[in-house]
Design a protein around this motif. Structure first.
Motif, mmCIF file in Angstrom:
data_model
loop_
_atom_site.group_PDB
_atom_site.id
_atom_site.type_symbol
_atom_site.label_atom_id
_atom_site.label_comp_id
_atom_site.label_asym_id
_atom_site.label_seq_id
_atom_site.Cartn_x
_atom_site.Cartn_y
_atom_site.Cartn_z
ATOM 1 N N LEU A 146 0.697 -1.264 0.061
ATOM 2 C CA LEU A 146 -0.040 0.105 0.004
ATOM 3 C C LEU A 146 0.935 1.164 0.076
ATOM 4 O O LEU A 146 1.600 1.628 0.800
ATOM 5 C CB LEU A 146 -0.910 0.062 1.223
ATOM 6 N N LYS A 147 0.879 1.974 -1.040
ATOM 7 C CA LYS A 147 1.825 3.185 -1.307
ATOM 8 C C LYS A 147 1.201 4.434 -0.688
ATOM 9 O O LYS A 147 0.348 4.807 -1.098
ATOM 10 C CB LYS A 147 2.005 3.399 -2.664
ATOM 11 N N TYR A 169 4.713 -3.900 7.749
ATOM 12 C CA TYR A 169 6.070 -3.253 7.970
ATOM 13 C C TYR A 169 6.340 -2.382 6.937
ATOM 14 O O TYR A 169 5.546 -2.290 5.955
ATOM 15 C CB TYR A 169 7.039 -4.316 8.051
ATOM 16 N N LEU A 170 7.104 -1.492 7.332
ATOM 17 C CA LEU A 170 7.351 -0.381 6.031
ATOM 18 C C LEU A 170 8.359 -0.890 5.267
ATOM 19 O O LEU A 170 9.360 -1.546 5.468
ATOM 20 C CB LEU A 170 8.192 0.825 6.937
ATOM 21 N N TYR A 171 8.027 -0.398 3.922
ATOM 22 C CA TYR A 171 8.777 -1.226 2.766
ATOM 23 C C TYR A 171 8.640 0.000 1.851
ATOM 24 O O TYR A 171 8.011 0.450 1.171
ATOM 25 C CB TYR A 171 8.211 -2.513 2.524
ATOM 26 N N ASN A 172 9.834 0.480 1.408
ATOM 27 C CA ASN A 172 10.330 1.349 0.426
ATOM 28 C C ASN A 172 9.204 2.460 0.686
ATOM 29 O O ASN A 172 9.534 3.416 1.648
ATOM 30 C CB ASN A 172 10.019 0.588 -0.859
#
Length: 423
Positions: A146-147, A169-172
């Motif tokens: 989810l951006k 979790y935070l990713y990119n």
């Protein structure tokens, strides 16, 4: 010849004074620009502290895959195994959001910010993975993405994937979660606690997209986005809007949403008011000139300058007061102060109350015209054209019987009286 020289000198001096006052009006415009920039900086600081413009930039299933990459080494064709990701857009997305707003203040400036919830439901279909023989997919490594900016979130979100709770979790550039791939179709549910300011924007990357928003903000703006709401309702309690976008192209960047518009942008009105500065200088000057023609007054250039300066100061007072009280009150105080000052000044010079009252009438008409024009932006040109026509018509009426010649004669007679008394 002497008569002509006297009138010419009067007109030249008035022209010079008008030019000086217009320069003063331009300086007030420059000050207005500085104050607006200061306001914008304060609003930007408030917006940044609240998370900035909210944007949900899409929801995807990301699947890693291996493929044979072809390259050339010294002219010899070779292949090597490489890894990349393929992004699957959802077939259908439904977003429901409830937004609450509040006004934050920094110094004398205020700006709206918002908090709320974002409920997302999305359906994916990954059955095409079975049909591509040129790529070796790894669905066991797939993840949801989810951006969305982490500063836009107020709590750690959870994803429900096919009814199973999954940690995130935070990713990119967003929030990610494992898919726990078991079949080609997925259903995702999540609820986000969000915050932001200025704008609320959702990227459309599904074949069927629905967005429902309810908010207590009473002046939303829907332009500046790719699609207007299919339905909307705005009243004194806020607004509700719905977007239904079927068959949207996932290859194009489309977004929907709204903007928090402040119902009264004082600086826009002030800019429009200053654009009428020429009228506030020239109309009182014409009125004073007519008084000289018909009332036997004799005004010095300095008196013209001071009367014009009081009219220009009106805009400075309006700017200063508008930053502290509402525009209507600021306008009444500034207009009354400038109009009464000039009217009393002219009444004192002429020693005639009627002339002072006539001057008050001119200012009442002038300030009333400007206020109506500022309140009716769509009809400003029409109102301005009619007002200019009326001014010209009045001038033509009062000068229809060679009154300029009479003024020259009166001036000459007074000069002859002075010369005879001197002798």
């Amino acid at each position: 010849m002497k008569k002509l020289n006297t009138l010419t000198a009067k007109l030249i001096s008035m022209g010079v004074i008008v030019g000086l006052l217009l320069i003063g009006n331009m300086m007030i415009g420059s000050k207005l620009k500085d104050r607006e920039e200061t306001r914008d900086e304060a609003c930007h600081s408030i917006s940044k502290a609240a998370g900035g413009r909210f944007s949900m930039d899409g929801l995807y299933v990301v699947v890693p895959y291996d493929y044979n990459e072809i390259y050339y080494d010294d002219g010899i064709k070779k292949t090597k195994k490489s890894t990349a990701n393929i992004y699957f857009n959802p077939d259908k997305v439904n977003v429901d959001s409830v937004i609450s707003t509040e006004i934050r203040q920094l110094g004398i400036y205020t700006s709206p910010v918002f908090t709320g919830t974002l409920s997302v439901n999305a359906d994916f279909n990954l059955e095409t993975l079975k049909k591509d023989v040129d790529k070796s997919y790894h669905p066991e490594k797939a993840y949801f993405l989810l951006k969305i900016g982490d500063v836009s979130l107020q709590s750690h979100p959870e994803f429900m994937i096919n009814g199973k709770k999954c940690d995130t979790y935070l990713y990119n550039d967003g929030i990610a979660s494992k898919t726990y791939y078991t079949e080609g179709k997925f259903h995702l549910e999540t609820e986000l606690k969000i915050r932001g300011a200025e704008k609320f924007k959702v990227f459309v990357n599904a074949q069927d997209m629905t967005l429902n928003v309810k908010s207590d903000w009473t002046s939303p703006g829907f332009t500046g986005f790719d699609f207007l709401p299919s339905k909307k309702n705005i009243d004194e309690n806020g607004f509700a809007a719905t977007w239904n976008i079927p068959f949207a192209s996932a290859d194009s960047y489309h977004c929907i949403g709204f903007e928090l518009i402040e119902s009264v942008d004082v600086y826009k009105k002030l800019y429009r008011a200053i654009n009428y500065g020429f009228l506030f200088i020239i109309v009182p000057f014409i009125t004073l000139f007519l008084f000289e023609m018909f009332a036997g007054m004799q005004l010095h250039s300095v008196q013209y300058l001071l009367s014009g300066a009081a009219s220009v100061i009106f805009f400075l007072l309006l700017l200063a007061l508008s930053e502290h009280v509402d525009f209507g009150t600021s306008y009444m105080i500034s207009g009354a102060a400038s109009g009464i000052l000039v009217s009393l000044y002219i009444a004192s010079i002429s020693r005639r109350i009627k002339i002072g009252l006539s001057m008050s009438g001119v200012f009442i008409a002038l300030y009333s015209y400007l206020f109506v024009s500022l309140s009716s932006e769509d009809y400003a040109l029409l109102i301005g054209s009619v007002f200019a026509f009326v001014v010209i018509a009045v001038l033509m009426f009062f000068t229809r019987k060679d009154n300029l010649g009479r003024m020259k004669k009166n001036t000459l007679t007074e000069e002859e009286d002075i010369e005879s008394s001197t002798c």
